[in-house]
Design a protein around this motif. Structure first.
Motif, PDB file in Angstrom:
ATOM      1  N   ASN A 110       0.834  -1.208   0.000  1.00 30.55           N
ATOM      2  CA  ASN A 110       0.000   0.000   0.000  1.00 30.55           C
ATOM      3  C   ASN A 110       0.866   1.255   0.000  1.00 30.55           C
ATOM      4  O   ASN A 110       0.623   2.185  -0.768  1.00 30.55           O
ATOM      5  N   MET A 111       1.879   1.279   0.857  1.00 30.24           N
ATOM      6  CA  MET A 111       2.755   2.460   0.908  1.00 30.24           C
ATOM      7  C   MET A 111       3.414   2.698  -0.442  1.00 30.24           C
ATOM      8  O   MET A 111       3.499   3.837  -0.916  1.00 30.24           O
ATOM      9  N   THR A 112       3.886   1.640  -1.070  1.00 35.47           N
ATOM     10  CA  THR A 112       4.558   1.777  -2.362  1.00 35.47           C
ATOM     11  C   THR A 112       3.608   2.283  -3.433  1.00 35.47           C
ATOM     12  O   THR A 112       3.944   3.206  -4.185  1.00 35.47           O
ATOM     13  N   LEU A 113       2.422   1.696  -3.511  1.00 38.64           N
ATOM     14  CA  LEU A 113       1.474   2.098  -4.549  1.00 38.64           C
ATOM     15  C   LEU A 113       0.961   3.524  -4.346  1.00 38.64           C
ATOM     16  O   LEU A 113       0.840   4.287  -5.311  1.00 38.64           O
ATOM     17  N   VAL A 114       0.689   3.895  -3.106  1.00 34.86           N
ATOM     18  CA  VAL A 114       0.246   5.266  -2.838  1.00 34.86           C
ATOM     19  C   VAL A 114       1.385   6.238  -3.148  1.00 34.86           C
ATOM     20  O   VAL A 114       1.166   7.275  -3.783  1.00 34.86           O
ATOM     21  N   ALA A 115       2.602   5.901  -2.731  1.00 32.71           N
ATOM     22  CA  ALA A 115       3.753   6.771  -3.002  1.00 32.71           C
ATOM     23  C   ALA A 115       3.959   6.952  -4.500  1.00 32.71           C
ATOM     24  O   ALA A 115       4.217   8.062  -4.975  1.00 32.71           O
ATOM     25  N   GLU A 116       3.834   5.885  -5.268  1.00 35.42           N
ATOM     26  CA  GLU A 116       3.990   5.980  -6.722  1.00 35.42           C
ATOM     27  C   GLU A 116       2.892   6.840  -7.339  1.00 35.42           C
ATOM     28  O   GLU A 116       3.160   7.690  -8.186  1.00 35.42           O
ATOM     29  N   ALA A 117       1.663   6.608  -6.920  1.00 34.35           N
ATOM     30  CA  ALA A 117       0.546   7.379  -7.481  1.00 34.35           C
ATOM     31  C   ALA A 117       0.692   8.866  -7.161  1.00 34.35           C
ATOM     32  O   ALA A 117       0.434   9.716  -8.015  1.00 34.35           O
ATOM     33  N   VAL A 118       1.145   9.189  -5.962  1.00 34.29           N
ATOM     34  CA  VAL A 118       1.315  10.587  -5.571  1.00 34.29           C
ATOM     35  C   VAL A 118       2.510  11.203  -6.299  1.00 34.29           C
ATOM     36  O   VAL A 118       2.434  12.327  -6.796  1.00 34.29           O
ATOM     37  N   SER A 119       3.610  10.474  -6.392  1.00 31.87           N
ATOM     38  CA  SER A 119       4.816  11.007  -7.032  1.00 31.87           C
ATOM     39  C   SER A 119       4.657  11.205  -8.537  1.00 31.87           C
ATOM     40  O   SER A 119       5.308  12.068  -9.111  1.00 31.87           O
ATOM     41  N   LEU A 120       3.832  10.411  -9.175  1.00 28.72           N
ATOM     42  CA  LEU A 120       3.652  10.535 -10.618  1.00 28.72           C
ATOM     43  C   LEU A 120       2.855  11.775 -11.010  1.00 28.72           C
ATOM     44  O   LEU A 120       2.911  12.216 -12.147  1.00 28.72           O
ATOM     45  N   VAL A 121       2.118  12.337 -10.062  1.00 28.13           N
ATOM     46  CA  VAL A 121       1.345  13.550 -10.339  1.00 28.13           C
ATOM     47  C   VAL A 121       2.284  14.750 -10.175  1.00 28.13           C
ATOM     48  O   VAL A 121       2.926  14.890  -9.136  1.00 28.13           O
ATOM     49  N   PRO A 122       2.396  15.617 -11.190  1.00 25.00           N
ATOM     50  CA  PRO A 122       3.297  16.767 -11.098  1.00 25.00           C
ATOM     51  C   PRO A 122       2.986  17.647  -9.891  1.00 25.00           C
ATOM     52  O   PRO A 122       1.831  17.844  -9.524  1.00 25.00           O
ATOM     53  N   GLY A 123       4.050  18.150  -9.264  1.00 20.95           N
ATOM     54  CA  GLY A 123       3.885  19.038  -8.121  1.00 20.95           C
ATOM     55  C   GLY A 123       4.009  18.347  -6.782  1.00 20.95           C
ATOM     56  O   GLY A 123       3.969  18.999  -5.744  1.00 20.95           O
ATOM     57  N   SER A 124       4.153  17.031  -6.782  1.00 18.96           N
ATOM     58  CA  SER A 124       4.321  16.300  -5.527  1.00 18.96           C
ATOM     59  C   SER A 124       5.404  15.244  -5.694  1.00 18.96           C
ATOM     60  O   SER A 124       5.549  14.657  -6.758  1.00 18.96           O
TER      61      SER A 124
END
Length: 185
Positions: A110-124
């Motif tokens: 969960n941590m990995t998938l949430v981190a990836e989803a958040v990091s892929l969005v520009p600005g975060s």
């Protein structure tokens, strides 16, 4: 967490090979027999040379929620791209902040998938992940004030909830749907 059975270990390795072959084909830009075969050989070699601990997936796939997750992810991607472009052309330096978000489901997956989803969005961008507490430290661009920062923190928790609805277990669903306790101040 209980140790994996032989069947679960084999399924985990097969899933890893399929994932690596998919990435290999995407990197080459086309799906061909040669790319698939060479990708499979390279994937097996990678897993033999760099053995990773198998990830136990206790959830279940909910196709409609998976579609909803990706639809919202692509929407966020487009909106954030315009927001970052606006910040780039606006005079002055944009404010940024690092926000700590404690996830409700503390599994590595969960941590990995949430981190990836958040990091892929520009600005975060993920600055740090604390596995012990299940906390992601996220660098956010374009923060206006404390209220905006809280909305950004809530949005990360919404990403987690959408992800859990898409692929989480029933227990994980209960955790993300439970009312969140506010820390005492």
């Amino acid at each position: 967490m209980s140790p994996l059975t032989k069947r679960e270990r084999i399924r985990s390795r097969i899933t890893a090979v399929i994932g690596l072959v998919l990435v290999w084909n995407l990197l080459w830009g086309e799906f061909t027999w040669m790319n698939t075969i060479s990708g499979a050989v390279i994937a097996v070699a990678i897993l033999l040379v760099f053995p990773l601990p198998p990830v136990k997936f206790g959830g279940r796939l909910r196709p409609l929620h998976v579609i909803g997750f990706f639809a919202r992810f692509f929407y966020d991607l487009v909106v954030a791209s315009f927001q970052v472009a606006f910040l780039a052309f606006r005079p002055g330096e944009p404010k940024s902040a690092i926000v700590a978000v404690e996830l409700r489901v503390k599994s590595d997956l969960n941590m990995t998938l949430v981190a990836e989803a958040v990091s892929l969005v520009p600005g975060s961008l993920i600055a740090e992940a604390d596995q012990q507490t299940g906390t992601l430290y996220i660098h956010m661009l374009g923060v206006r004030d404390a209220e905006h920062l809280e909305r950004l923190r809530a949005e990360v928790l919404h990403v987690e909830a959408r992800l859990i609805r898409a692929i989480g277990s029933d227990e994980e669903l209960r955790r993300v749907n439970a009312p969140r306790e506010e820390p005492a101040t």
